[in-house]
Design an enzyme around this catalytic site. Structure first.
Site, mmCIF file in Angstrom:
data_model
loop_
_atom_site.group_PDB
_atom_site.id
_atom_site.type_symbol
_atom_site.label_atom_id
_atom_site.label_comp_id
_atom_site.label_asym_id
_atom_site.label_seq_id
_atom_site.Cartn_x
_atom_site.Cartn_y
_atom_site.Cartn_z
ATOM 1 N N ASP A 183 -9.656 -3.532 -5.854
ATOM 2 C CA ASP A 183 -9.128 -2.694 -4.778
ATOM 3 C C ASP A 183 -9.725 -1.290 -4.875
ATOM 4 O O ASP A 183 -9.625 -0.631 -5.902
ATOM 5 C CB ASP A 183 -7.603 -2.624 -4.894
ATOM 6 C CG ASP A 183 -6.939 -2.039 -3.651
ATOM 7 O OD1 ASP A 183 -7.618 -1.347 -2.883
ATOM 8 O OD2 ASP A 183 -5.736 -2.285 -3.470
ATOM 9 N N SER A 240 0.845 -1.191 0.000
ATOM 10 C CA SER A 240 0.000 0.000 0.000
ATOM 11 C C SER A 240 0.885 1.248 0.000
ATOM 12 O O SER A 240 1.690 1.429 -0.906
ATOM 13 C CB SER A 240 -0.970 -0.051 1.183
ATOM 14 O OG SER A 240 -1.997 0.890 1.034
ATOM 15 N N HIS A 276 -8.070 -4.852 -1.596
ATOM 16 C CA HIS A 276 -6.818 -4.350 -1.032
ATOM 17 C C HIS A 276 -6.108 -5.404 -0.186
ATOM 18 O O HIS A 276 -4.878 -5.415 -0.112
ATOM 19 C CB HIS A 276 -7.110 -3.114 -0.188
ATOM 20 C CG HIS A 276 -5.919 -2.272 0.099
ATOM 21 N ND1 HIS A 276 -5.205 -1.617 -0.891
ATOM 22 C CD2 HIS A 276 -5.297 -1.969 1.271
ATOM 23 C CE1 HIS A 276 -4.208 -0.942 -0.343
ATOM 24 N NE2 HIS A 276 -4.240 -1.141 0.959
#
Length: 708
Positions: A640, A554, A678
């Protein structure tokens, strides 16, 4: 493999799109890959997956061995420590061969003592509230966004996502009959909160930018179109959450931007009433509220950057009512408080490590003395309070773990301070913590700042300059990557890999100042800190200069992209997961999820030419150099909603056309989960296989494929 049989990487077509800001025109040849519904885009992702599979085909056996190692270390049929809420002991069970947990409870009955349950047997009197395996049947993805039992224990609300886009469908189950009595509410955000009588439930909705911006009230058994909007947040910087206080007396709305917050309370006995504001939002003021008994316990930064603890009357609506209980102290970050009828449990940070401090309360709810710190006897560790839903209690669950000690749940006697071990995460296969060593190292950054590093290795590893190593980092949003135990990490350690975590600025490990010196105009510190940490693990002899891997996910993926641009020669291989590598394009587009609310983290490049140029100087996608880079594995999920899949897709395409890597020796690979978000795959066996794939790629590049 002959030249003729070597797989050929996909080549994305150039379709130039010009971005114009602050007098600069930038041509982006790959922005068209953002069109998720375009069949050409899907075909390109599938071609990338096929290429990655072909390039790593020789690792099939290694992947399977690592998967079996992970699976073989996990006690697959297991259960959690039972936690009491009113008349029930709640726990989860996992079953060998099943992907998801079973959520269940048993009645407290005549004895108040915590039951001792056998992991290999179904407890007598068990009531299954939710079986994740049945709920996920026929689905490639399954995730819960809420799991919420009413105070009286008669209804369960749970929210399900089966695509990975983090939008959930709400289901309400009558626990006496086992029937779903309401499934009319769909497309909600995280979290729910029940009214005291279980007739109403509150939930959040997200806008097109995936920002939770509304709280709604639903009366069970009525159509969703009759639901009532109770709060709409117009400030696009603010997100929100919903919950219930520990004593079940209040519904709580938590609102916050990156540097300002606000809390609203409603009596759970009056679900159709009006929420009241604890303290009106003031720019720069952050506070969290724990309603308990006749008081509000408030952690805030009104007087001190590292926060302090205050108390106010339960009905207070004015900051003037806040009375300091624990004043702020430089270098000691007060990060939260759990309030119980006779004690407070404060979450603190000191010298880069977490602490839990217990403060006794008098009969009238006032703190007595300084209390005591819950002791931990390890060099690097993490400690936090566990699941403690009961307000009137003399004991507290705390969780302690380290890089070598598996997650351990203790019961703390709040009066005596004595700890009793209830459960330590089982690690099968003969695991012995004594076979491993952990250390705290310190790197020196460019500006002289000392950067903490947590390091773990097998006991027989010596810092002789020959070892392979992996350095992990994050460094954003004041999120701390505290020392933690990982079963899958053992597959690195047992191959001689030294594993280290760089606690770089931008995270919260060393207090609020640590975060502030790694955000906005100071963001470059995050990247140079990581490079300094890389230099330290090499200079100290723990890792060979040509055998260092790096990993981040991330915002940590942005870190990976930035450091390989900054110092590609220092890393042999890099894994960037769900990576925020096209940060400037995203932050320039207010319609995307990671934009308006993120301006307080990165700055606003739309308004500020200075911020634009700063981000332009470090965003990974725009600063790739024509030199040799590490081997790179980029992983992402098509659905995501936090970091769009297109960012790593574009990054990989531009890397391949720019860097001078030999594609056989240092490949650049992209792997996209086509039904995931995600967090990647959700079933535990699927997740282990994904982890095994990543580890196999990394240790192959490091020349560390053989287990000791």
């Amino acid at each position: 493999m002959t030249l003729e049989t070597r797989p050929t990487p996909p080549v994305a077509e150039h379709r130039d799109i010009v971005r114009s800001h602050h007098g600069e025109d930038v041509t982006d040849s790959y922005e068209w890959l953002r069109e998720k519904t375009n069949a050409e885009v899907i075909a390109h992702l599938e071609a990338e997956n096929a290429y990655t599979e072909a390039v790593t085909a020789h690792l099939d056996g290694l992947r399977e061995r690592i998967f079996e190692e992970i699976k073989g270390r996990v006690q697959q049929t297991d259960l959690s420590v039972p936690v009491r809420h009113r008349d029930w002991w709640h726990y989860t069970r996992t079953i060998e061969g099943e992907q998801y947990a079973v959520h269940a409870r048993i009645a407290v009955g005549d004895s108040p003592d915590r039951p001792v349950l056998d992991a290999g047997a179904v407890p007598e009197g068990e009531e299954v509230l939710l079986d994740g395996n049945k709920e996920a049947q026929g689905e490639e993805f399954f995730s819960l966004g809420a799991y919420d039992v009413t105070a009286h224990g008669d209804r369960l609300a749970y929210a399900v996502d089966t695509s990975g886009d983090e939008r959930f469908d709400l289901k309400i189950k009558d626990l006496a009959s086992g029937e779903i009595i309401d499934d009319s509410v769909t497309g909600i955000g995280y979290g729910t909160a029940w009214s005291a009588d279980g007739t109403h439930i509150f939930y959040t909705r997200v806008d097109d930018a995936w920002r939770p911006h509304e709280v709604w009230r639903h009366e069970v058994g009525t159509p969703a179109e009759h639901d009532v909007l109770v709060h709409h947040e117009e400030d696009e910087r603010f997100w929100m959450g919903i919950g219930t206080s520990r004593d079940d007396r209040h519904v709580v709305i938590m609102l916050g931007s990156k540097n300002t917050s606000e809390t609203r309370l409603l009596s759970a006995d009056d679900p159709t009433g009006e929420f009241r504001v604890v303290a009106p939002r003031t720019e720069g003021l952050e506070y969290e509220v724990e309603p308990a008994g006749d008081y509000l316990w408030i952690v805030h930064n009104a007087e001190h950057r590292d926060f302090e603890l205050a108390v106010a009357p339960l009905e207070s609506t004015d900051r003037a009512d806040w009375r300091t209980v624990l004043p702020g102290e430089n270098g000691v970050r007060v990060s939260g408080v759990d309030a119980f009828s006779g004690h407070l449990a404060l979450a603190l940070r000191r010298d880069g490590l977490t602490q839990v401090q217990i403060l006794p309360l008098s009969a009238d709810g006032r703190p007595i003395g300084q209390g005591y710190q819950v002791p931990v006897e390890e060099e690097v560790y993490s400690i936090e309070t566990g699941a403690n839903p009961t307000y009137d209690t003399d004991t507290l669950l705390v969780t302690i773990e380290s890089l070598v000690t598996p997650s351990s749940i203790y019961e703390l006697d709040l009066v005596s301070g004595e700890l009793e071990l209830l459960k330590r995460q089982p690690v099968l296969g003969g695991y012995d913590p004594a076979d491993y060593q952990q250390h705290r190292l310190w790197a020196t950054a460019e500006d002289g700042t000392r950067i903490p590093i947590s390091l773990v290795a097998r006991k027989d590893i010596q810092p002789d300059g020959s070892n392979p190593g992996l350095l992990y980092g994050y460094g954003s949003y004041e999120i701390s990557i505290d020392p933690y135990f990982s079963v899958s990490r053992l597959s690195y350690l047992d191959r001689g890999v030294v594993y280290a975590i760089a606690h770089v600025r931008g995270g919260g490990e060393m207090g609020r100042g640590w975060y502030e010196s790694g955000r906005m105009e100071h963001k470059r510190n995050t990247f140079t800190d990581f490079v300094a940490a890389a230099d330290e693990v090499v200079a100290s002899g723990w890792v060979a200069a040509d055998r260092l891997a790096a990993e981040g996910r991330s915002a940590g993926g942005l870190l990976m992209g930035a450091v390989v641009n900054l110092a590609p020669e220092k890393f042999r291989v890099v894994h960037a997961g769900v990576a925020f590598v096209d940060a400037l394009t995203t932050i320039l587009n207010p319609a995307l999820p990671l934009t308006v609310g993120e301006w307080e983290e990165w700055g606003n490049p739309l308004e500020s030419a200075e911020i634009y140029q700063l981000m332009r100087s470090y965003t990974p996608y725009e600063n790739i150099r024509e030199v040799e880079y590490p081997a790179i594995l980029a992983t992402t999920g098509l659905n995501d909603t936090r970091v769009f899949y297109v960012e790593p897709v574009k990054w990989v395409a531009r890397l391949r056309e720019t860097v001078t890597n030999d594609p056989q020796q240092r490949p650049i690979l992209l792997k996209t989960e086509m039904v995931a978000g995600h967090g990647g795959k959700t079933g535990r066996y699927d997740a282990w296989r994904e982890t095994a794939f990543e580890i196999a790629f990394m240790v192959d590049q490091l020349g560390a494929t053989e287990a000791r």
